[in-house]
Design a protein around this motif. Structure first.
Motif, PDB file in Angstrom:
ATOM      1  N   THR A 240       0.848  -1.186   0.000  1.00 46.87           N
ATOM      2  CA  THR A 240       0.000   0.000   0.000  1.00 46.87           C
ATOM      3  C   THR A 240       0.886   1.239   0.000  1.00 46.87           C
ATOM      4  N   PRO A 241       0.770   2.124  -1.002  1.00 43.83           N
ATOM      5  CA  PRO A 241       1.676   3.269  -1.076  1.00 43.83           C
ATOM      6  C   PRO A 241       1.508   4.277   0.053  1.00 43.83           C
ATOM      7  N   THR A 242       0.371   4.285   0.726  1.00 43.41           N
ATOM      8  CA  THR A 242       0.147   5.240   1.814  1.00 43.41           C
ATOM      9  C   THR A 242       0.301   4.610   3.193  1.00 43.41           C
ATOM     10  N   CYS A 243       0.948   3.463   3.279  1.00 47.41           N
ATOM     11  CA  CYS A 243       1.125   2.788   4.568  1.00 47.41           C
ATOM     12  C   CYS A 243       2.032   3.632   5.468  1.00 47.41           C
ATOM     13  N   PRO A 244       1.593   3.959   6.683  1.00 48.70           N
ATOM     14  CA  PRO A 244       2.414   4.788   7.569  1.00 48.70           C
ATOM     15  C   PRO A 244       3.597   4.021   8.183  1.00 48.70           C
ATOM     16  N   ASP A 245       3.546   2.692   8.164  1.00 46.38           N
ATOM     17  CA  ASP A 245       4.622   1.912   8.774  1.00 46.38           C
ATOM     18  C   ASP A 245       5.825   1.737   7.853  1.00 46.38           C
ATOM     19  N   CYS A 246       5.575   1.484   6.551  1.00 40.66           N
ATOM     20  CA  CYS A 246       6.687   1.201   5.631  1.00 40.66           C
ATOM     21  C   CYS A 246       6.838   2.248   4.527  1.00 40.66           C
ATOM     22  N   ASN A 247       5.943   3.232   4.472  1.00 37.41           N
ATOM     23  CA  ASN A 247       5.964   4.278   3.439  1.00 37.41           C
ATOM     24  C   ASN A 247       5.878   3.708   2.026  1.00 37.41           C
ATOM     25  N   GLY A 248       5.158   2.601   1.870  1.00 33.52           N
ATOM     26  CA  GLY A 248       4.950   2.009   0.558  1.00 33.52           C
ATOM     27  C   GLY A 248       6.071   1.122   0.066  1.00 33.52           C
ATOM     28  N   GLU A 249       7.066   0.828   0.888  1.00 32.56           N
ATOM     29  CA  GLU A 249       8.188  -0.014   0.482  1.00 32.56           C
ATOM     30  C   GLU A 249       7.918  -1.494   0.713  1.00 32.56           C
ATOM     31  N   GLY A 250       6.951  -1.828   1.512  1.00 33.40           N
ATOM     32  CA  GLY A 250       6.600  -3.228   1.733  1.00 33.40           C
ATOM     33  C   GLY A 250       7.277  -3.886   2.905  1.00 33.40           C
ATOM     34  N   GLY A 251       8.174  -3.201   3.576  1.00 30.30           N
ATOM     35  CA  GLY A 251       8.842  -3.792   4.729  1.00 30.30           C
ATOM     36  C   GLY A 251      10.023  -2.956   5.172  1.00 30.30           C
ATOM     37  N   HIS A 252      10.835  -3.544   6.052  1.00 27.99           N
ATOM     38  CA  HIS A 252      11.978  -2.841   6.625  1.00 27.99           C
ATOM     39  C   HIS A 252      13.203  -3.740   6.587  1.00 27.99           C
ATOM     40  N   ASN A 253      14.372  -3.132   6.361  1.00 31.18           N
ATOM     41  CA  ASN A 253      15.644  -3.839   6.483  1.00 31.18           C
ATOM     42  C   ASN A 253      16.175  -3.643   7.892  1.00 31.18           C
ATOM     43  N   HIS A 254      16.689  -4.713   8.465  1.00 26.75           N
ATOM     44  CA  HIS A 254      17.304  -4.647   9.791  1.00 26.75           C
ATOM     45  C   HIS A 254      18.725  -5.166   9.672  1.00 26.75           C
ATOM     46  N   ASP A 255      19.701  -4.282   9.879  1.00 26.67           N
ATOM     47  CA  ASP A 255      21.095  -4.707   9.896  1.00 26.67           C
ATOM     48  C   ASP A 255      21.400  -5.312  11.262  1.00 26.67           C
ATOM     49  N   TYR A 256      22.239  -6.322  11.255  1.00 27.78           N
ATOM     50  CA  TYR A 256      22.625  -6.918  12.525  1.00 27.78           C
ATOM     51  C   TYR A 256      24.118  -7.215  12.505  1.00 27.78           C
ATOM     52  N   GLY A 257      24.697  -7.285  13.673  1.00 25.06           N
ATOM     53  CA  GLY A 257      26.128  -7.500  13.795  1.00 25.06           C
ATOM     54  C   GLY A 257      26.448  -8.755  14.585  1.00 25.06           C
ATOM     55  N   ASP A 258      27.697  -9.125  14.527  1.00 26.13           N
ATOM     56  CA  ASP A 258      28.196 -10.270  15.274  1.00 26.13           C
ATOM     57  C   ASP A 258      28.153  -9.932  16.767  1.00 26.13           C
ATOM     58  N   TYR A 259      27.711 -10.864  17.574  1.00 20.89           N
ATOM     59  CA  TYR A 259      27.540 -10.611  19.003  1.00 20.89           C
ATOM     60  C   TYR A 259      28.873 -10.329  19.690  1.00 20.89           C
ATOM     61  N   GLU A 260      29.918 -11.051  19.307  1.00 13.41           N
ATOM     62  CA  GLU A 260      31.203 -10.914  20.004  1.00 13.41           C
ATOM     63  C   GLU A 260      32.007  -9.704  19.542  1.00 13.41           C
ATOM     64  N   THR A 261      32.066  -9.472  18.227  1.00 18.08           N
ATOM     65  CA  THR A 261      32.927  -8.400  17.723  1.00 18.08           C
ATOM     66  C   THR A 261      32.170  -7.119  17.403  1.00 18.08           C
ATOM     67  N   GLY A 262      30.864  -7.199  17.185  1.00 13.35           N
ATOM     68  CA  GLY A 262      30.099  -6.025  16.829  1.00 13.35           C
ATOM     69  C   GLY A 262      30.196  -5.657  15.365  1.00 13.35           C
ATOM     70  N   GLU A 263      30.878  -6.475  14.561  1.00 13.47           N
ATOM     71  CA  GLU A 263      31.016  -6.222  13.126  1.00 13.47           C
ATOM     72  C   GLU A 263      29.713  -6.528  12.400  1.00 13.47           C
ATOM     73  N   TYR A 264      29.532  -5.881  11.254  1.00 15.26           N
ATOM     74  CA  TYR A 264      28.346  -6.120  10.424  1.00 15.26           C
ATOM     75  C   TYR A 264      28.321  -7.578   9.978  1.00 15.26           C
ATOM     76  N   ALA A 265      27.161  -8.242  10.143  1.00 19.06           N
ATOM     77  CA  ALA A 265      27.054  -9.654   9.779  1.00 19.06           C
ATOM     78  C   ALA A 265      25.989  -9.908   8.728  1.00 19.06           C
ATOM     79  N   GLY A 266      25.121  -8.944   8.438  1.00 17.35           N
ATOM     80  CA  GLY A 266      24.112  -9.162   7.413  1.00 17.35           C
ATOM     81  C   GLY A 266      22.894  -8.270   7.607  1.00 17.35           C
ATOM     82  N   THR A 267      21.912  -8.508   6.751  1.00 15.86           N
ATOM     83  CA  THR A 267      20.673  -7.744   6.784  1.00 15.86           C
ATOM     84  C   THR A 267      19.499  -8.704   6.699  1.00 15.86           C
ATOM     85  N   GLU A 268      18.499  -8.481   7.503  1.00 15.50           N
ATOM     86  CA  GLU A 268      17.267  -9.272   7.455  1.00 15.50           C
ATOM     87  C   GLU A 268      16.137  -8.387   6.954  1.00 15.50           C
TER      88      GLU A 268
END
Length: 90
Positions: free
Chosen positions: A23-51
């Motif tokens: 939905t192009p007028t969705c207030p949660d995603c602004n019409g993009e259909g979802g959200h990207n969440h970056d996450y890091g390695d627990y021990e080092t804090g380095e970037y590990a991927g995107t969900e």
């Protein structure tokens, strides 16, 4: 509300499909259909991927095949080495 569009799919076989769109007028995603969440390695804090977390405003699994498309044959290559010819390049 279902907002449909026609797309070309390549997997599992080539086809034209009818699919839902966000939905192009969705207030949660602004019409993009979802959200990207970056996450890091627990021990080092380095970037590990995107969900990808899909939004509630659309269902990305809602799709119908309209027209299966034929698979086009690939051209056969006669020689594996393009420079293996005895003829001069000019």
């Amino acid at each position: 509300m279902v907002r449909l569009r026609i797309r070309r799919a390549t997997w599992p076989r080539p086809a034209l499909i009818l699919t839902d769109t966000p939905t192009p007028t969705c207030p949660d995603c602004n019409g993009e259909g979802g959200h990207n969440h970056d996450y890091g390695d627990y021990e080092t804090g380095e970037y590990a991927g995107t969900e990808w977390e899909p939004c509630h405003c659309w269902d990305e699994t809602r799709r119908w095949t309209v027209l299966p498309l034929p698979r086009l044959p690939r051209p056969r290559q006669t020689s594996t080495d393009p420079w293996g010819s005895d003829e001069p390049p000019f």
